[in-house]
Motif scaffolding. Sequence first.
Motif, PDB file in Angstrom:
ATOM      1  N   TRP A  10       8.838  -6.713  -3.995  1.00 11.64           N
ATOM      2  CA  TRP A  10       9.256  -6.268  -2.662  1.00 11.64           C
ATOM      3  C   TRP A  10      10.600  -6.861  -2.278  1.00 11.64           C
ATOM      4  CZ3 TRP A  10       8.004  -2.189  -0.152  1.00 11.64           C
ATOM      5  CH2 TRP A  10       6.768  -1.573  -0.383  1.00 11.64           C
ATOM      6  N   ALA A  13      13.178  -4.947  -4.019  1.00 14.84           N
ATOM      7  CA  ALA A  13      13.342  -3.629  -3.394  1.00 14.84           C
ATOM      8  C   ALA A  13      14.169  -3.747  -2.117  1.00 14.84           C
ATOM      9  CB  ALA A  13      11.976  -3.027  -3.085  1.00 14.84           C
ATOM     10  N   VAL A  14      13.890  -4.779  -1.314  1.00 12.77           N
ATOM     11  CA  VAL A  14      14.625  -4.968  -0.046  1.00 12.77           C
ATOM     12  C   VAL A  14      16.103  -5.212  -0.342  1.00 12.77           C
ATOM     13  CG1 VAL A  14      14.911  -6.475   1.968  1.00 12.77           C
ATOM     14  CG2 VAL A  14      12.626  -5.831   1.237  1.00 12.77           C
ATOM     15  N   LEU A  17      17.806  -2.096  -1.705  1.00 17.84           N
ATOM     16  CA  LEU A  17      17.992  -1.113  -0.635  1.00 17.84           C
ATOM     17  C   LEU A  17      19.139  -1.546   0.279  1.00 17.84           C
ATOM     18  CD1 LEU A  17      16.903   1.480   0.677  1.00 17.84           C
ATOM     19  CD2 LEU A  17      15.438   0.076   2.084  1.00 17.84           C
ATOM     20  N   TRP A 347      -2.827  13.238  -0.574  1.00 19.37           N
ATOM     21  CA  TRP A 347      -3.091  11.963   0.110  1.00 19.37           C
ATOM     22  C   TRP A 347      -3.317  10.816  -0.860  1.00 19.37           C
ATOM     23  CZ3 TRP A 347      -1.370  12.255   4.703  1.00 19.37           C
ATOM     24  CH2 TRP A 347      -1.412  13.467   5.383  1.00 19.37           C
ATOM     25  N   ASP A 348      -3.375  11.118  -2.164  1.00 20.39           N
ATOM     26  CA  ASP A 348      -3.573  10.041  -3.136  1.00 20.39           C
ATOM     27  C   ASP A 348      -2.269   9.292  -3.438  1.00 20.39           C
ATOM     28  OD1 ASP A 348      -6.137  10.768  -3.220  1.00 20.39           O
ATOM     29  OD2 ASP A 348      -6.107  11.702  -5.202  1.00 20.39           O
ATOM     30  N   LEU A 349      -1.143   9.846  -2.992  1.00 19.55           N
ATOM     31  CA  LEU A 349       0.139   9.195  -3.280  1.00 19.55           C
ATOM     32  C   LEU A 349       0.250   7.857  -2.541  1.00 19.55           C
ATOM     33  CD1 LEU A 349       2.456  12.308  -2.859  1.00 19.55           C
ATOM     34  CD2 LEU A 349       2.030  11.098  -4.977  1.00 19.55           C
ATOM     35  N   ASP A 350       0.966   6.905  -3.184  1.00 22.03           N
ATOM     36  CA  ASP A 350       1.212   5.621  -2.531  1.00 22.03           C
ATOM     37  C   ASP A 350       2.471   5.814  -1.668  1.00 22.03           C
ATOM     38  OD1 ASP A 350       1.672   3.072  -1.762  1.00 22.03           O
ATOM     39  OD2 ASP A 350       1.610   2.183  -3.757  1.00 22.03           O
ATOM     40  N   PHE A 351       2.249   6.127  -0.383  1.00 22.06           N
ATOM     41  CA  PHE A 351       3.347   6.632   0.445  1.00 22.06           C
ATOM     42  C   PHE A 351       4.443   5.612   0.731  1.00 22.06           C
ATOM     43  CE2 PHE A 351       0.331   9.937   0.905  1.00 22.06           C
ATOM     44  CZ  PHE A 351       1.098  11.067   1.081  1.00 22.06           C
ATOM     45  N   MET A 352       4.064   4.367   0.883  1.00 18.65           N
ATOM     46  CA  MET A 352       5.075   3.333   1.190  1.00 18.65           C
ATOM     47  C   MET A 352       6.109   3.302   0.054  1.00 18.65           C
ATOM     48  SD  MET A 352       5.281   0.671   3.494  1.00 18.65           S
ATOM     49  CE  MET A 352       6.224  -0.830   3.655  1.00 18.65           C
ATOM     50  N   VAL A 355       8.202   6.619   0.009  1.00 18.26           N
ATOM     51  CA  VAL A 355       9.286   6.661   1.016  1.00 18.26           C
ATOM     52  C   VAL A 355      10.489   5.874   0.509  1.00 18.26           C
ATOM     53  CG1 VAL A 355       9.956   5.857   3.329  1.00 18.26           C
ATOM     54  CG2 VAL A 355       7.806   7.058   3.008  1.00 18.26           C
ATOM     55  N   LEU A 356      10.205   4.675  -0.001  1.00 16.10           N
ATOM     56  CA  LEU A 356      11.269   3.803  -0.492  1.00 16.10           C
ATOM     57  C   LEU A 356      12.015   4.451  -1.664  1.00 16.10           C
ATOM     58  CD1 LEU A 356      11.949   0.964   0.477  1.00 16.10           C
ATOM     59  CD2 LEU A 356      10.831   0.086  -1.551  1.00 16.10           C
ATOM     60  N   ILE A 359      14.191   7.455  -0.481  1.00  8.39           N
ATOM     61  CA  ILE A 359      15.459   7.090   0.171  1.00  8.39           C
ATOM     62  C   ILE A 359      16.461   6.569  -0.855  1.00  8.39           C
ATOM     63  CG2 ILE A 359      16.512   5.450   1.800  1.00  8.39           C
ATOM     64  CD1 ILE A 359      13.908   5.944   3.496  1.00  8.39           C
TER      65      ILE A 359
ATOM     66  N   THR B  17      18.265  -1.011   6.829  1.00  2.72           N
ATOM     67  CA  THR B  17      17.218  -1.407   5.865  1.00  2.72           C
ATOM     68  C   THR B  17      15.910  -1.686   6.604  1.00  2.72           C
ATOM     69  OG1 THR B  17      18.942  -2.399   4.512  1.00  2.72           O
ATOM     70  CG2 THR B  17      16.694  -3.015   3.977  1.00  2.72           C
ATOM     71  N   PHE B  21      12.297   0.293   6.309  1.00  3.01           N
ATOM     72  CA  PHE B  21      11.011  -0.354   6.041  1.00  3.01           C
ATOM     73  C   PHE B  21      10.006  -0.076   7.159  1.00  3.01           C
ATOM     74  CE2 PHE B  21      12.925  -2.304   2.495  1.00  3.01           C
ATOM     75  CZ  PHE B  21      11.856  -2.558   1.657  1.00  3.01           C
ATOM     76  N   GLY B  24       8.725   3.243   6.565  1.00  2.00           N
ATOM     77  CA  GLY B  24       7.715   3.175   5.506  1.00  2.00           C
ATOM     78  C   GLY B  24       6.388   2.684   6.045  1.00  2.00           C
ATOM     79  N   VAL B  27       4.865   5.427   8.154  1.00  5.45           N
ATOM     80  CA  VAL B  27       4.285   6.460   7.283  1.00  5.45           C
ATOM     81  C   VAL B  27       2.977   5.936   6.692  1.00  5.45           C
ATOM     82  CG1 VAL B  27       4.622   7.772   5.144  1.00  5.45           C
ATOM     83  CG2 VAL B  27       6.490   7.557   6.752  1.00  5.45           C
ATOM     84  N   ARG B  35      -6.090   9.357   5.747  1.00  3.76           N
ATOM     85  CA  ARG B  35      -7.031   9.127   4.651  1.00  3.76           C
ATOM     86  C   ARG B  35      -8.421   8.789   5.199  1.00  3.76           C
ATOM     87  NH1 ARG B  35      -3.448   5.351   0.546  1.00  3.76           N
ATOM     88  NH2 ARG B  35      -2.500   7.028  -0.613  1.00  3.76           N
ATOM     89  N   TYR B  93      -7.650   3.684  -2.061  1.00  2.00           N
ATOM     90  CA  TYR B  93      -7.000   3.695  -0.735  1.00  2.00           C
ATOM     91  C   TYR B  93      -7.075   2.314  -0.099  1.00  2.00           C
ATOM     92  CZ  TYR B  93      -7.142   8.859  -0.730  1.00  2.00           C
ATOM     93  OH  TYR B  93      -6.973  10.178  -1.014  1.00  2.00           O
ATOM     94  N   GLN B  96      -4.525   0.077  -1.592  1.00  2.00           N
ATOM     95  CA  GLN B  96      -3.147   0.390  -1.198  1.00  2.00           C
ATOM     96  C   GLN B  96      -2.888   0.078   0.268  1.00  2.00           C
ATOM     97  OE1 GLN B  96      -2.448   4.483  -2.200  1.00  2.00           O
ATOM     98  NE2 GLN B  96      -2.334   4.079  -4.385  1.00  2.00           N
TER      99      GLN B  96
END
Lengths: 417, 248
Positions: A10, A13-14, A17, A347-352, A355-356, A359, B17, B21, B24, B27, B35, B93, B96
């Motif tokens: 993380w 990633a920060v 980004l 909905w199974d996608l790891d959305f966080m 999104v990252l 972008i 940034t 986040f 994110g 979302v 879910r 889920y 995550q």
Amino acid sequence: MNTVVQVLLWMAAVVSLYFAVFWFLVLIDGSSEPRRKEMKKWPSVTVIIPAYNEEDCIIPTMESVLALDYPRELLQLIVVNDGSKDRTDEKVKQAIAAHPESEILYISKPNGGKGTALNVGIKQARGEYLATMDSDSFVEPAALMKMLPRFVEDDIAAVVPAMKVRDPKNWLQRIQWYEYVVNMFYKEMMGRLDCLHVIPGPFPIYRTDVVRELGGFAENHNLTEDLEFTLRLQSRNYRIIQVMDTEVTTLAPDDTKSFYAQRNRWFKGAVMNAYSYRWMLFNRKFGDFAMIQLPTILISGVLSLILVSSFIYYSLKPYVKFGYNLFYVDYDIWTIIKALTWHPSFWDLDFMSVVLMFIMTAISLTMIYLAHRRANESMIAKGIGPFAVFLVVYYLMLGFAWVGVARDLVFKKVQKW
Amino acid sequence: MRQPTNKGKYIAAAAITAIIFLLGLFVGLTVDSKRVNLIQDQYLAQRLEFESSQLQYGYISTITSKDSCPAMYQLFYDNLKKMDEVRIKLETYALQSKINDNSFELLKREYTIEQIRYWMLSQQAQQSCNQDVVRVLYFYSTDKECPDCSEQAFVLDYVKKLFKDKVLIYALDGNLVQEPMIVALKKQFGVSSYPGIVIETEQSSNEFVSKDRILDGICSRFKERPKECPALIVPESEQENSTEDVTA
């Protein structure tokens, strides 16, 4: 352990980004094309070509310098043979004989490294300005006419041309062609903030007095004397201008072994030299170079290692685990395949992460698109395949070079010419 | 002159940034809530299916004709399979989710109760329809507490694929101690560590059980040994006796 990896990932990633956003802001801030002055009188220029075992391309390189559109009496060419073991000596003499009208000084010395070869040439240079030229590179005839007017202020120590891959033939060279286009664009943005950290070997022009004042190039410096010299210029608050309207072309490695060796040298050189100048870090006296560029160089390897290793780890882990678990069912894969079902859901996608990724991909694609537009090149000029590889896996491939750099730094492996 | 530091750009980049986040995170929050709703809807549908199955088995126990047993069992098995798929999804889920842990925990508990209900109904199904199936309870735990659970789940999944509707496997999170039924079942079958495998009414293994041992345990429970079971190795002495019997 898993938490440590997650936190590192993380953080990487920060930071990535943040850098991507920062350079994007520099980009949209508007182009500030470097100014040019009106030349009332053209200055004298010396071009130095250091050569080591360059029998294949020394003649074309010399020809490209001798074809420069510039008054003959103001142009001096110095070729320094750094103890080549091949027919470089014979080829240089051949080229000199073919150009009796030009002032060409040929120096042959025992092998001592690129820095020593350049310094021998600098001692003999009579030009007010000095250009260095790698012996596998080629310059466009109008280069001096376009670049010299960019020395508008006294603190501009160097002007750097845009560099492209010459005549890419195989896939690896084509992929590098795309990389060079994007890198040039990135360097143009760095130049806008006086942040260039490397002046590459092919045809940068320096003020000769500044080069001499700084004592010339570092000798025995693991073949990254250009990097070290650039950092020295930055540490003395000299400015470096990147221009996009002048092109030099260079031969890119055509096999993975030499490609890896080159990148290993560049990356290692960048980290080692930046570490030597760590005292400049976050010192406002050195502007954005100390605030953003130097930290970027120092952590880019670590970032790359974290991102690449975690990408490989998370992508391969399920397959390795599956392969390992097969042992417990006597490798009866057929029963498993027969019963395979797949019910994918949005909905199974790891959305966080999505999104990252979205972008960062959007920013990268914008940069790549604008880089090609700025270079007046099509994004598929060298083929869709090499472009796709460049887009999807190339930076992953470079990550492997960082693995080698980490290993070499740990075992203190010395780089040779 | 070197340009001064672009302080404004540093701050703007940090702000953007942070916004990305936060976006994110937003979302993530929205997705978590979607879910939860999705699984709740599926839970309600499966609850309805369960009640229907319960009613059907209740009804069939009151009549003498067992003609509709195979179709009823197929429906029961399909629902159980669907429920297990949702359970696995729910586990993913929950892993995550960084925000909505509590909702996922409640849902996990509901699904655990549902599994136990199905397990009990399958007993009724066996009695009412004389079904030749073997039931397995699998008590698992987190990776930290149970390093072998991942391998055990793989083996059980393989067994499920091999026997299809002849073997019913119910996976229960042994750590869900806030659910009294889990505590009761663990006590009944002597589950003291993970993985814990209970074949029909045997006591828990409390360790990793290999594919061969599971197959042995399962196959010995069938009234009629299915073709998926490994061939029985009859001792030579018994073979001779049986030959003599035939001759006589």
